[in-house]
Enzyme design. Structure first.
Site, PDB file in Angstrom:
ATOM      1  CE  LYS A  75      10.295   8.402   5.921  1.00 44.26           C
ATOM      2  NZ  LYS A  75       9.616   9.658   6.291  1.00 44.26           N
ATOM      3  CD  GLU A  99      31.029   2.742 -15.410  1.00 46.36           C
ATOM      4  OE1 GLU A  99      30.793   2.960 -16.600  1.00 46.36           O
ATOM      5  OE2 GLU A  99      30.154   2.699 -14.525  1.00 46.36           O
ATOM      6  CB  THR A 144       5.667  11.627  12.378  1.00 47.84           C
ATOM      7  OG1 THR A 144       5.640  12.301  11.136  1.00 47.84           O
ATOM      8  CG2 THR A 144       4.436  10.768  12.479  1.00 47.84           C
ATOM      9  CG  ASP A 199      10.713  13.548   6.305  1.00 45.92           C
ATOM     10  OD1 ASP A 199      10.205  12.417   6.365  1.00 45.92           O
ATOM     11  OD2 ASP A 199      10.070  14.568   5.995  1.00 45.92           O
TER      12      ASP A 199
HETATM   13  N1  GLU Z   1       8.326  15.345   7.723  1.00 44.16           N
HETATM   14  C1  GLU Z   1       8.193  15.118   9.144  1.00 44.16           C
HETATM   15  C2  GLU Z   1       9.526  14.928   9.819  1.00 44.16           C
HETATM   16  O1  GLU Z   1      10.462  14.364   9.305  1.00 44.16           O
HETATM   17  C3  GLU Z   1       7.316  13.977   9.432  1.00 44.16           C
HETATM   18  C4  GLU Z   1       7.892  12.652   9.013  1.00 44.16           C
HETATM   19  C5  GLU Z   1       8.122  11.753  10.212  1.00 44.16           C
HETATM   20  O2  GLU Z   1       8.551  12.164  11.285  1.00 44.16           O
HETATM   21  O3  GLU Z   1       7.883  10.571  10.026  1.00 44.16           O
HETATM   22  O4  GLU Z   1       9.607  15.349  10.941  1.00 44.16           O
END
Ligand code: GLU
Length: 327
Positions: free
Chosen positions: A164, A282, A12, A92
């Site tokens: 995250k 456990e 992103t 991600d």
């Molecule tokens: N799904 C994309 C990635 O991990 C966009 C999420 C992001 O970068 O915040 O590159």
């Protein structure tokens, strides 16, 4: 001025809005040079070089890119004229790449991963400030010898704990067990404590793939189907994303115990998101030959286990030593 090399992989932080909708966007549309140009002031902090290693959303991050990053970072950090490396990355799977690099890159010079939650073309894009702060960290003398760091939204995290935590929030990266390692403040880079530096650097095989390790997510009403599926798919290791303290239904535990007998390494982690998984509370780990993941969540436990198996470390005792010891 210090010299920092930016290895860009997409995500992103390099995303441009999708012309088809206001909300949608495509990750990885903006080049590393454009990212740098969008953060005025960088040129006062460091001399920046950029290399485009990949152009992917990090849901597509893979071992080929990991091996390329590791080799490139090793080569760059060995040079006297390079003071640190930044990796721009989608959020991600950023935590998995951070741990992977932490476990395979040695030396004292900073390696900093950085991303963004808003695409580069959004109002209040967070990428430019995150990039500037990551460069500040990469050039800070106090950032040396802390392993791989993650910088987003004014916070500095160690690779082992960071995760995250929100699909949407700009403040998505948290270190749920230990808290952030430091902050980037208007007065500079401040560390609260030492980020956990992994004591061991693992050797990579000459080329991918790493050994196959599957993650099995436990749930109410679970049976042994997914575990048997992982074994049939050729898993060399299985990480249980267990309920609570790394637990699962009787049928699943029995199938995992059979997997151990077949030579598969089994690590019990937790799907809860924080807290340690400890031995024999456990689940009778000693009797069943399981390993407890300590503070490693499922995704991180998978990365560590891949590297352990690749390095010939497969007995429960030896694997447990890498997962925090026999606690
Ligand atoms: N799904 C994309 C990635 O991990 C966009 C999420 C992001 O970068 O915040 O590159």
């Amino acid at each position: 001025m210090p010299h920092i090399v930016i290895l860009a992989t997409g995500g992103t932080i390099a995303g441009a809005s999708d012309a088809r909708s206001q909300a949608g966007y495509n990750a990885g549309q903006i080049s590393a040079e454009q990212l740098v140009a969008a953060a005025p002031g960088l040129e006062m902090i460091a001399r920046i070089s950029t290399e485009q290693v990949a152009t992917i959303g990090s849901q597509d991050m893979n071992e080929t890119v990991w091996f390329t990053l590791a080799a490139r970072i090793d080569a760059l950090l060995a040079r006297d004229d390079v003071d640190g490396v930044l990796v721009t990355h989608g959020t991600d799977t950023l935590e998995e790449t951070a741990l992977f690099l932490d476990l395979v890159v040695s030396g004292e010079k900073p390696v900093v991963l950085v991303g963004a939650m808003r695409p580069a073309t959004a109002l209040s894009a967070d990428g430019p400030l995150n990039l500037l702060e990551a460069v500040l960290v990469a050039t800070a003398p106090q950032a040396r010898n802390r392993g791989t760091l993650v910088v987003l939204n004014d916070m500095i995290h160690g690779a082992m704990d960071v995760t995250k935590s929100s699909t949407m929030e700009v403040q998505t990266f948290r270190s749920p067990n230990f808290g952030p390692a430091g902050h980037v403040t208007p007065n500079g880079v401040v560390f609260f404590r030492r980020a956990a530096r992994r004591p061991v650097t693992y050797i990579l095989p000459p080329a991918p793939p790493l050994p196959r390790v599957s993650i099995i997510y436990a749930h109410a009403g679970m049976d042994d189907g997914e575990i048997r599926g992982a074994v049939a798919a050729g898993a060399k290791g299985i990480v249980l994303a267990g309920v609570g303290d790394g637990n699962a239904a009787k049928a699943a535990i029995a199938a995992l115990s059979e997997a151990v007998a077949a030579g598969i390494v089994v690590v019990r982690a937790s799907r809860t998101g924080s807290g340690p998984v400890m031995r024999n509370i456990e689940v009778p780990d000693d009797a069943l030959g399981f390993v407890a993941s300590d503070f490693y969540g499922p995704a991180k436990a998978r990365v560590l286990l891949q590297l352990l198996i690749a390095n010939g470390i497969t007995t429960p005792g030896a694997v447990q030593m890498a997962f925090g010891g026999p606690i």
